[in-house]
Design an enzyme around this catalytic site. Structure first.
Site, mmCIF file in Angstrom:
data_model
loop_
_atom_site.group_PDB
_atom_site.id
_atom_site.type_symbol
_atom_site.label_atom_id
_atom_site.label_comp_id
_atom_site.label_asym_id
_atom_site.label_seq_id
_atom_site.Cartn_x
_atom_site.Cartn_y
_atom_site.Cartn_z
ATOM 1 N N HIS A 1 17.363 -60.395 -27.023
ATOM 2 C CA HIS A 1 15.984 -59.884 -27.004
ATOM 3 C C HIS A 1 15.137 -60.424 -25.858
ATOM 4 O O HIS A 1 14.004 -60.878 -26.061
ATOM 5 C CB HIS A 1 15.294 -60.148 -28.339
ATOM 6 C CG HIS A 1 15.606 -59.117 -29.388
ATOM 7 N ND1 HIS A 1 15.281 -57.788 -29.238
ATOM 8 C CD2 HIS A 1 16.227 -59.232 -30.594
ATOM 9 C CE1 HIS A 1 15.675 -57.118 -30.311
ATOM 10 N NE2 HIS A 1 16.264 -57.969 -31.144
ATOM 11 N N HIS B 1 17.987 -51.273 -29.805
ATOM 12 C CA HIS B 1 16.977 -51.403 -28.739
ATOM 13 C C HIS B 1 17.558 -50.967 -27.392
ATOM 14 O O HIS B 1 16.886 -50.289 -26.612
ATOM 15 C CB HIS B 1 16.486 -52.851 -28.655
ATOM 16 C CG HIS B 1 15.588 -53.242 -29.777
ATOM 17 N ND1 HIS B 1 14.219 -53.342 -29.656
ATOM 18 C CD2 HIS B 1 15.865 -53.553 -31.076
ATOM 19 C CE1 HIS B 1 13.680 -53.700 -30.820
ATOM 20 N NE2 HIS B 1 14.669 -53.846 -31.693
ATOM 21 N N HIS C 1 26.876 -53.283 -33.903
ATOM 22 C CA HIS C 1 25.572 -53.940 -33.890
ATOM 23 C C HIS C 1 24.962 -54.117 -35.286
ATOM 24 O O HIS C 1 24.532 -55.217 -35.644
ATOM 25 C CB HIS C 1 24.588 -53.180 -32.994
ATOM 26 C CG HIS C 1 23.227 -53.805 -32.948
ATOM 27 N ND1 HIS C 1 22.999 -55.059 -32.422
ATOM 28 C CD2 HIS C 1 22.008 -53.361 -33.395
ATOM 29 C CE1 HIS C 1 21.713 -55.355 -32.529
ATOM 30 N NE2 HIS C 1 21.095 -54.353 -33.117
#
Length: 318
Positions: free
Chosen positions: A25, A91, A222
């Site tokens: 992230h 994402h 994921h």
């Protein structure tokens, strides 16, 4: 009569080192510290020949998505004897959708068809309507949108969109939601985003538990695999990177992908994921996302066969 000395040829090779790294992230310092800690924890011969599986979500929330992608892209040249696997997170999928590097749907439908199922959320989530939106995958429009609410249901402040993509835009030097990002992202980053895999399988990975060393199959994805759906069909779908659906459950699911599907319990199968904002180890189900994209939480990795956890915050010495 004396017993013969055992032959060197009878020495069993040590199980291969497999390291699964949780969601990063956009935190380059955490990634660098974690990598240094991993290097210090394992014999160089084993580390330099290890299989490294990144579980996805490289961007958003943290400030340095661009630097994170640079780091990942450079790994194969710096560690040529390692095997690197870069899974797509939800994402990263949305980032790829926005910059136009997702594969076109194989069934001939347009991405626009996928908007309809969620169109009641368009106004609240402020989906992107700028340059190139006309045939953009739903997740790309959500990623670059402008959410109207200030806080999510857990009290965390949104960073631009439902995906918290604002810091990713900023890392490339453009305002959140600007189509300039499509030009600002360099070609090698677009190539990385285009080539991420949605699922990865290893046929023989060892795991050490109370039963000793066990040989298992490993599936890395994921979010996870859906329960109640044929696993073979899910694997084919994820390997094909079929983009006609507006939401990919293997990358975005929650409760429906938490457990190992029952049919995988017949033969020992490790299912490893990130995504869930938790560190959860139960039998062969490994969820490695201790950080969840929060600044004050660590990025973790798990090493097999030892099941050793390593974090960026660990103060390790050789």
């Amino acid at each position: 009569m004396a017993e013969a000395e055992p032959s060197n040829n009878s020495v069993v090779a040590e199980p291969r080192l497999v390291i699964c790294i949780g969601d990063i992230h956009g935190y380059i310092t955490k990634l660098q510290n974690l990598w240094s800690n991993l290097e210090s924890q394992f014999d160089p011969q084993h580390f330099n020949a290890a299989t490294i599986i990144f579980l996805g979500d490289y961007c958003d929330r943290g400030p340095d998505a661009k630097k994170v992608l640079d780091f990942l892209i450079n790994l194969p040249s710096k560690y040529p004897n390692q095997k690197h696997v870069f899974l797509s997170g939800n994402h990263d999928f949305a980032f790829a959708a926005f910059v136009g590097v997702l594969p076109e749907p194989q069934n001939g439908v347009s991405f626009k068809e996928g908007w309809k199922k969620y169109e009641e959320s368009e106004d609240r989530e402020g989906w992107y309507k700028g340059e190139g939106y006309e045939n953009m995958h739903l997740q790309g429009r959500m990623w670059a949108g402008h959410i109207k609410a200030r806080f999510d249901n857990k009290g965390n402040e949104f960073m631009g969109s439902v995906y918290d993509a604002g810091p990713t835009f900023a890392s490339y030097g453009v305002p959140h939601g600007s189509s300039d990002l499509m030009k600002a992202v360099p070609d090698d980053h677009k190539k990385f985003l285009a080539e991420m895999v949605w699922i990865h399988e290893e046929d023989d990975v060892c795991i050490e538990d109370e039963e000793g060393i066990r040989h298992c199959k490993l599936i890395a994805v994921h979010a996870g695999l859906e329960k109640g759906k044929n696993v073979g069909e899910q694997l084919r779908f994820l390997k094909a990177k079929e983009t006609h659906l507006p939401k990919i459950e293997g990358l975005s699911g929650r409760k429906n992908v938490w457990d190992i599907p029952e049919e995988l319990t017949e033969k020992p199968t490790i299912v490893v994921s990130g995504h869930h904002g938790k560190l959860h180890i139960e039998g062969l189900r490994l969820i490695i996302d201790e950080g969840g994209g929060f600044e004050n939480k660590p990025v973790a990795a798990i090493a097999l066969p030892s099941m050793k956890l390593v974090r960026d915050t660990d103060n390790l010495t050789k």
